[in-house]
Design a protein around this motif. Sequence first.
Motif, PDB file in Angstrom:
ATOM      1  N   UNK A 152      89.360  47.895  39.274  1.00 25.58           N
ATOM      2  CA  UNK A 152      90.421  47.036  38.556  1.00 25.58           C
ATOM      3  C   UNK A 152      89.500  45.636  38.270  1.00 25.58           C
ATOM      4  N   UNK A 153      88.288  45.676  38.690  1.00 26.98           N
ATOM      5  CA  UNK A 153      87.481  44.786  38.113  1.00 26.98           C
ATOM      6  C   UNK A 153      87.251  44.626  36.670  1.00 26.98           C
ATOM      7  N   UNK A 154      87.222  45.682  36.018  1.00 27.43           N
ATOM      8  CA  UNK A 154      87.638  45.665  34.549  1.00 27.43           C
ATOM      9  C   UNK A 154      88.882  44.963  33.731  1.00 27.43           C
ATOM     10  N   UNK A 155      90.174  45.619  34.272  1.00 33.25           N
ATOM     11  CA  UNK A 155      91.290  45.050  33.645  1.00 33.25           C
ATOM     12  C   UNK A 155      91.522  43.570  34.275  1.00 33.25           C
ATOM     13  N   UNK A 156      91.101  43.196  35.548  1.00 29.98           N
ATOM     14  CA  UNK A 156      91.342  41.983  36.124  1.00 29.98           C
ATOM     15  C   UNK A 156      90.464  40.858  35.372  1.00 29.98           C
ATOM     16  N   UNK A 157      89.371  41.108  34.712  1.00 31.68           N
ATOM     17  CA  UNK A 157      88.282  40.491  34.032  1.00 31.68           C
ATOM     18  C   UNK A 157      89.045  40.151  32.650  1.00 31.68           C
ATOM     19  N   UNK A 158      89.873  41.003  32.419  1.00 30.92           N
ATOM     20  CA  UNK A 158      90.582  40.608  30.825  1.00 30.92           C
ATOM     21  C   UNK A 158      91.695  39.771  31.219  1.00 30.92           C
ATOM     22  N   UNK A 159      92.329  39.936  32.241  1.00 33.20           N
ATOM     23  CA  UNK A 159      93.336  38.939  32.814  1.00 33.20           C
ATOM     24  C   UNK A 159      92.814  37.485  32.629  1.00 33.20           C
ATOM     25  N   UNK A 160      91.623  37.382  33.809  1.00 32.84           N
ATOM     26  CA  UNK A 160      90.990  36.205  33.972  1.00 32.84           C
ATOM     27  C   UNK A 160      90.643  35.592  32.562  1.00 32.84           C
ATOM     28  N   UNK A 180     100.348  47.008  34.046  1.00 35.23           N
ATOM     29  CA  UNK A 180      99.215  46.719  35.068  1.00 35.23           C
ATOM     30  C   UNK A 180      98.661  45.273  34.761  1.00 35.23           C
ATOM     31  N   UNK A 181      98.330  45.008  33.341  1.00 31.19           N
ATOM     32  CA  UNK A 181      97.795  43.659  32.793  1.00 31.19           C
ATOM     33  C   UNK A 181      98.950  42.494  33.164  1.00 31.19           C
ATOM     34  N   UNK A 182     100.189  42.685  32.679  1.00 30.47           N
ATOM     35  CA  UNK A 182     101.125  41.710  33.053  1.00 30.47           C
ATOM     36  C   UNK A 182     101.101  41.152  34.543  1.00 30.47           C
ATOM     37  N   UNK A 284      89.210  40.830  25.446  1.00 30.85           N
ATOM     38  CA  UNK A 284      88.422  41.438  26.393  1.00 30.85           C
ATOM     39  C   UNK A 284      88.064  40.157  27.429  1.00 30.85           C
ATOM     40  N   UNK A 285      86.424  40.112  27.647  1.00 26.71           N
ATOM     41  CA  UNK A 285      86.059  39.267  28.807  1.00 26.71           C
ATOM     42  C   UNK A 285      84.433  38.961  28.638  1.00 26.71           C
ATOM     43  N   UNK A 286      84.132  37.931  29.286  1.00 28.91           N
ATOM     44  CA  UNK A 286      82.755  37.464  29.288  1.00 28.91           C
ATOM     45  C   UNK A 286      82.244  37.660  30.668  1.00 28.91           C
TER      46      UNK A 286
END
Length: 336
Positions: A152-160, A180-182, A284-286
Amino acid sequence: MSTQPALMRQAFLLGPRQLELREVPVPEPGPGEVVLRVEVALTCGTDLKTYRRGHHPKIPVPGPFGHEYTGRIARVGPGVQGFREGDAVMGANTGPCYTCTYCQRGLFQHCESLFDDMVVGTYAEYVRIPARVVRTNLFLRPPDLPETVAPLIEPLASALHGLRVLRPWHERVLVVGTGPLGILLAFALEQEGNEVTLVGRNPRRNEVARRIGLRRVLDQVPEDEAFDAVVEATGNPEVWEQSPRWVRKGGRVLLFGGLPADQRVIFAAYALHYEEKHLLGAFHFTPQEVKAAYELLVTHGTRLQPLITGEFPLGQIAEAFRRLDRGEGLKYAIRP
Ligand SMILES: [Zn+2]
Ligand SMILES: [Zn+2]
């Protein structure tokens, strides 16, 4: 160096709703790279979209797919620092180049070569992790973090990343969409001290959200409330257009759920101008957010277990996608 088979099984997407397990060579790690023995790969909304359409701008079809993973390092390429054979790891699917004009401005999510060399093909026994991911976005997995939760590190990074764009500060935030993202967005917003209302129409998904501990989960947007901020997480153009209605004057709308590139949406000029309702996008994310996602999983990851609605061995991956296609379940853990 441990002994390894020369061939492995990997799921290939051949076209719309066509999956096949193939025998392919086990990847070799190049300079700065590692090869993982995959322990768990999680299904993701992006994978489901690709499965349904049979194509994706960044994932060649026919080809392997899947990008959320955790596993043990089977082989280490020359020059890798900080990781050894046998380490349990988890990470994101991409890493920035640090040299392009966007990276130089700190806009790592827009790195010009972000998707040129990424982790793809995690529905497999082994997967290669590119040097740019190893360097920045790969982490040791703590022994007490469940294997099914670590990817979940990947989708959670997008959420953050979404939260960083929205910048909520102890506010009343409405999240629309219980994919999942919501749910991850609502979870992260609550963690940061916001008063969150999560709205979704699917009773089973709402139940998952409640089991995770979200305090206010509803099946409809309450019409008599004006929120400080709204997060659109359905990827439905009608919900995009509705979203400004649900915020107070001066509020922010984060349009998080992606739409097809040629999709048009219409907003009322009055709401954007006189009412100063701000529309925001997040993509996406950084590395900063991957690190934050890692830390949040280390401290609170076990709470997110209800998001994983089932497990399948790699040989039954087709069944996992048939279920997702029918709208059953949120995320499935695939174990090679
Ligand atoms: Zn994903
Ligand atoms: Zn770059």
